[in-house]
Design a protein around this motif. Sequence first.
Motif, mmCIF file in Angstrom:
data_model
loop_
_atom_site.group_PDB
_atom_site.id
_atom_site.type_symbol
_atom_site.label_atom_id
_atom_site.label_comp_id
_atom_site.label_asym_id
_atom_site.label_seq_id
_atom_site.Cartn_x
_atom_site.Cartn_y
_atom_site.Cartn_z
ATOM 1 N N PRO A 1 0.847 -1.198 0.000
ATOM 2 C CA PRO A 1 0.000 0.000 0.000
ATOM 3 C C PRO A 1 0.884 1.250 0.000
ATOM 4 O O PRO A 1 1.941 1.268 0.632
ATOM 5 N N ALA A 2 0.446 2.257 -0.743
ATOM 6 C CA ALA A 2 1.157 3.539 -0.737
ATOM 7 C C ALA A 2 0.635 4.383 0.415
ATOM 8 O O ALA A 2 -0.520 4.253 0.806
ATOM 9 N N ILE A 3 1.514 5.243 0.945
ATOM 10 C CA ILE A 3 1.039 6.169 1.977
ATOM 11 C C ILE A 3 0.462 7.415 1.305
ATOM 12 O O ILE A 3 0.800 7.738 0.156
ATOM 13 N N ASP A 4 -0.417 8.115 2.013
ATOM 14 C CA ASP A 4 -0.969 9.350 1.458
ATOM 15 C C ASP A 4 -0.769 10.494 2.469
ATOM 16 O O ASP A 4 -0.137 10.300 3.511
ATOM 17 N N ALA A 5 -1.304 11.641 2.133
ATOM 18 C CA ALA A 5 -1.074 12.822 2.969
ATOM 19 C C ALA A 5 -1.591 12.626 4.393
ATOM 20 O O ALA A 5 -1.039 13.185 5.346
ATOM 21 N N ALA A 6 -2.634 11.803 4.541
ATOM 22 C CA ALA A 6 -3.197 11.585 5.875
ATOM 23 C C ALA A 6 -2.164 10.975 6.817
ATOM 24 O O ALA A 6 -2.191 11.181 8.028
ATOM 25 N N ALA A 7 -1.232 10.194 6.245
ATOM 26 C CA ALA A 7 -0.214 9.549 7.070
ATOM 27 C C ALA A 7 0.718 10.580 7.703
ATOM 28 O O ALA A 7 1.344 10.311 8.720
ATOM 29 N N LEU A 8 0.806 11.742 7.076
ATOM 30 C CA LEU A 8 1.674 12.803 7.613
ATOM 31 C C LEU A 8 0.941 13.686 8.615
ATOM 32 O O LEU A 8 1.560 14.328 9.462
ATOM 33 N N ALA A 9 -0.379 13.709 8.494
ATOM 34 C CA ALA A 9 -1.162 14.681 9.254
ATOM 35 C C ALA A 9 -1.006 14.489 10.760
ATOM 36 O O ALA A 9 -1.049 15.457 11.518
ATOM 37 N N ASP A 10 -0.815 13.208 11.182
ATOM 38 C CA ASP A 10 -0.744 12.935 12.616
ATOM 39 C C ASP A 10 0.602 13.302 13.221
ATOM 40 O O ASP A 10 0.742 13.337 14.438
ATOM 41 N N LEU A 11 1.590 13.551 12.372
ATOM 42 C CA LEU A 11 2.931 13.809 12.901
ATOM 43 C C LEU A 11 3.053 15.265 13.326
ATOM 44 O O LEU A 11 2.520 16.161 12.664
ATOM 45 N N PRO A 12 3.768 15.530 14.428
ATOM 46 C CA PRO A 12 3.967 16.925 14.846
ATOM 47 C C PRO A 12 4.757 17.694 13.788
ATOM 48 O O PRO A 12 5.633 17.125 13.128
ATOM 49 N N ALA A 13 4.433 18.953 13.642
ATOM 50 C CA ALA A 13 5.023 19.768 12.579
ATOM 51 C C ALA A 13 6.545 19.785 12.667
ATOM 52 O O ALA A 13 7.236 19.717 11.651
ATOM 53 N N ALA B 1 13.915 14.064 -30.783
ATOM 54 C CA ALA B 1 13.454 14.987 -29.747
ATOM 55 C C ALA B 1 14.246 14.725 -28.470
ATOM 56 O O ALA B 1 14.929 13.700 -28.339
ATOM 57 N N GLY B 2 14.119 15.626 -27.525
ATOM 58 C CA GLY B 2 14.920 15.523 -26.312
ATOM 59 C C GLY B 2 14.499 14.377 -25.415
ATOM 60 O O GLY B 2 13.605 13.592 -25.745
ATOM 61 N N GLY B 3 15.186 14.293 -24.285
ATOM 62 C CA GLY B 3 14.935 13.209 -23.354
ATOM 63 C C GLY B 3 13.704 13.425 -22.502
ATOM 64 O O GLY B 3 12.981 14.412 -22.665
ATOM 65 N N GLU B 4 13.476 12.474 -21.601
ATOM 66 C CA GLU B 4 12.315 12.534 -20.727
ATOM 67 C C GLU B 4 12.740 12.127 -19.325
ATOM 68 O O GLU B 4 13.651 11.315 -19.166
ATOM 69 N N THR B 5 12.069 12.690 -18.331
ATOM 70 C CA THR B 5 12.228 12.200 -16.967
ATOM 71 C C THR B 5 10.920 11.546 -16.566
ATOM 72 O O THR B 5 9.858 12.182 -16.588
ATOM 73 N N LEU B 6 11.005 10.255 -16.226
ATOM 74 C CA LEU B 6 9.810 9.440 -16.033
ATOM 75 C C LEU B 6 9.843 8.710 -14.709
ATOM 76 O O LEU B 6 10.919 8.373 -14.202
ATOM 77 N N ALA B 7 8.661 8.436 -14.220
ATOM 78 C CA ALA B 7 8.511 7.452 -13.139
ATOM 79 C C ALA B 7 7.619 6.337 -13.655
ATOM 80 O O ALA B 7 6.646 6.593 -14.367
ATOM 81 N N VAL B 8 7.971 5.093 -13.332
ATOM 82 C CA VAL B 8 7.133 3.937 -13.642
ATOM 83 C C VAL B 8 6.781 3.299 -12.315
ATOM 84 O O VAL B 8 7.664 3.081 -11.471
ATOM 85 N N LEU B 9 5.505 3.021 -12.099
ATOM 86 C CA LEU B 9 5.114 2.356 -10.860
ATOM 87 C C LEU B 9 3.755 1.679 -10.998
ATOM 88 O O LEU B 9 3.022 1.916 -11.977
ATOM 89 N N ARG B 10 3.462 0.837 -10.043
ATOM 90 C CA ARG B 10 2.155 0.167 -9.977
ATOM 91 C C ARG B 10 1.699 0.251 -8.527
ATOM 92 O O ARG B 10 1.691 -0.726 -7.797
ATOM 93 N N ALA B 11 1.350 1.471 -8.114
ATOM 94 C CA ALA B 11 0.936 1.685 -6.730
ATOM 95 C C ALA B 11 -0.458 1.103 -6.504
ATOM 96 O O ALA B 11 -0.736 0.510 -5.472
ATOM 97 N N ALA B 12 -1.339 1.287 -7.478
ATOM 98 C CA ALA B 12 -2.647 0.632 -7.438
ATOM 99 C C ALA B 12 -2.532 -0.598 -8.345
ATOM 100 O O ALA B 12 -1.461 -1.145 -8.521
ATOM 101 N N ASP B 13 -3.609 -1.059 -8.949
ATOM 102 C CA ASP B 13 -3.535 -2.258 -9.771
ATOM 103 C C ASP B 13 -2.888 -2.007 -11.122
ATOM 104 O O ASP B 13 -2.236 -2.874 -11.677
ATOM 105 N N ALA B 14 -3.088 -0.782 -11.643
ATOM 106 C CA ALA B 14 -2.645 -0.528 -13.010
ATOM 107 C C ALA B 14 -1.216 0.006 -13.033
ATOM 108 O O ALA B 14 -0.782 0.731 -12.135
ATOM 109 N N LEU B 15 -0.522 -0.365 -14.076
ATOM 110 C CA LEU B 15 0.807 0.182 -14.314
ATOM 111 C C LEU B 15 0.674 1.651 -14.726
ATOM 112 O O LEU B 15 -0.207 2.005 -15.498
ATOM 113 N N GLU B 16 1.557 2.494 -14.175
ATOM 114 C CA GLU B 16 1.486 3.916 -14.535
ATOM 115 C C GLU B 16 2.838 4.422 -15.025
ATOM 116 O O GLU B 16 3.881 4.082 -14.458
#
Lengths: 306, 277
Positions: free
Chosen positions: B142-154, B203-218
């Motif tokens: 599972p990926a973490i989301d912003a809620a996982a940070l919310a509980d931490l002290p600033a 054409a020029g290069g690209e900066t990419l991320a590849v991942l499958r955080a949910a079911d689909a490849l992105e």
Amino acid sequence: MAGAASDARWGAGPIPAAAGVGLRFPHHAAFLAGPPAVGWVEVHSENYLSGPALAVLETVRADCQVSLHSVGLSLGSAGGLDARHLRRLADLAAWIEPGLISEHLAWGAVDHAHLADLLPLPLTEESLEIVCRNVAQAQAAMGRRILIENPSTYLQFSHSTIPEPEFLTELVARTGCGLICDVNNIVVSATNHGWDPVSYLRALPAAAIGEFHLAGHSAAAGEAAGLLLDTHDRAVAPEVWALFDAAMDLIGPRPSLIEWDAAIPALPILLQEAALAERILARHRAGVSDDLGASPDPGKRHELAA
Amino acid sequence: MTLEPPLIPGNAMNSLLRLQRQFRAALLGDADAPPLPEILGGAVDPAARLDIYRNNVIGNLTGALRLTYPAIERLVGAEFFAAACARYIAATPPGSADLYEYGADFSDFLAGFEPARELAYLPDVARLEWAVNQALHASRAPAIDAAALADLPAEAQADLRFTAHPTLSLLTLTHPAGAIWEAVLTADPDERDAALAAVDPAAGGETLAVLRAADALELVRLSPEAFALARALVDGQPLADALDLVAPDVAVALFGGLLTQGFFSGILTQPAPLPIE
């Protein structure tokens, strides 16, 4: 990974002496779409160690019995087993809780190079000691008995001293492993080496045989004309069905698998082959007592052949 | 990792190990491999019998590479691809029985493969395909989301470090490999031709991320700033240091975007261990 034993969805009990099919990628969608039309399936473990295929296997496993059949453990490697691969196979088995676990009498790895094929062994006392040690290590890692399959081979070594069925018999005696009797492999190897298939069958230790395999083969062309190839790319040949029938008399019904790995047909065609096997099994199951592996409810399994 | 070869009493050298080494050399076509006189002939001669195994090995491994590198095969054609694979297999047989792990350095091989020299973008497309293969077969998490940070002290947030999602690869490509990959894997042949024609390989290069955080490849195209931030966080830099790499007015939004897209599977609140001298 947590054990799956407590999951109520998980099927339980041993694999019955009925027909099953090899689960292959082109049929995943059909297996996910509805209840499986066959009592049990076997997969090549190496294709299900991770990723989407493992997720499919977990789903299929909830509805039917699974047998894990690995192809890459290389039990004949003189350098010993690949410890990481053995651990991954053992982890998969602990997770899936298969009814059967099996491998081949073959080698495929040397000096950390995995050659992705089932290569032939010289059948010598040295090879027997090495295979016994590797099988014992595999069984210790799995925590259970595994079945070893007779291979199809295209060549023999001049320094082999032990006939193949004797080699397998001795392997069973020394390690307590069981056997898969691949009926097609007997026909292929017997043709390629001039053996008598029925004599081969008679020489196997019947009580150790825990599964039959059935598959299609093809004739080699060109320089290799005269040899049979274990191609798994078509229906089971008539002489293989005939030998399977003979195996019923000599050995008795066991879980029996249809393998189809190339030119894979639509699922109904594969299930028709399984139904043919089931008809032969049912005929021989009738007079066999439960302790030899027959189901207490054979009528239920006859649906497959109907 | 294999065990030491077992020593059989009376054999200075384990004869099965020697035979298996010779068999491997014969299958993978070492020109100076010693012959295997132990192979029996009969109605079919030993070389033809050995050829069956050679064809199986090369065919099985080429099939495995074909599954991982479908875009490369489409770009160069089946015949060229098979010839390249045969060379690669002979030089680099698999180190694992799990063939999804085979081909990690196929892009390096292609970069040095003289017949493919004019297709300068080919290694980059192969790197992308390997990242796709990794994303498909890495363990799910599972990926973490912003809620996982919310509980931490600033005051703790500046020191946070993150665990990259196990399916994530970050790629800096010098050619437009993402565009080529998408175009060449278009299913419909006519649409594919049009899509490929629309790509400028220069054409020029690209900066990419590849991942499958949910079911689909992105496949996620990242701006240079977002890529720099992701790279720093994936490498384990504390959040405050990573955010310093990008313009202050966009830093928080860029970080939020990475979180939302599932780039991270865990938070580490402890400082990084000191490097061992």
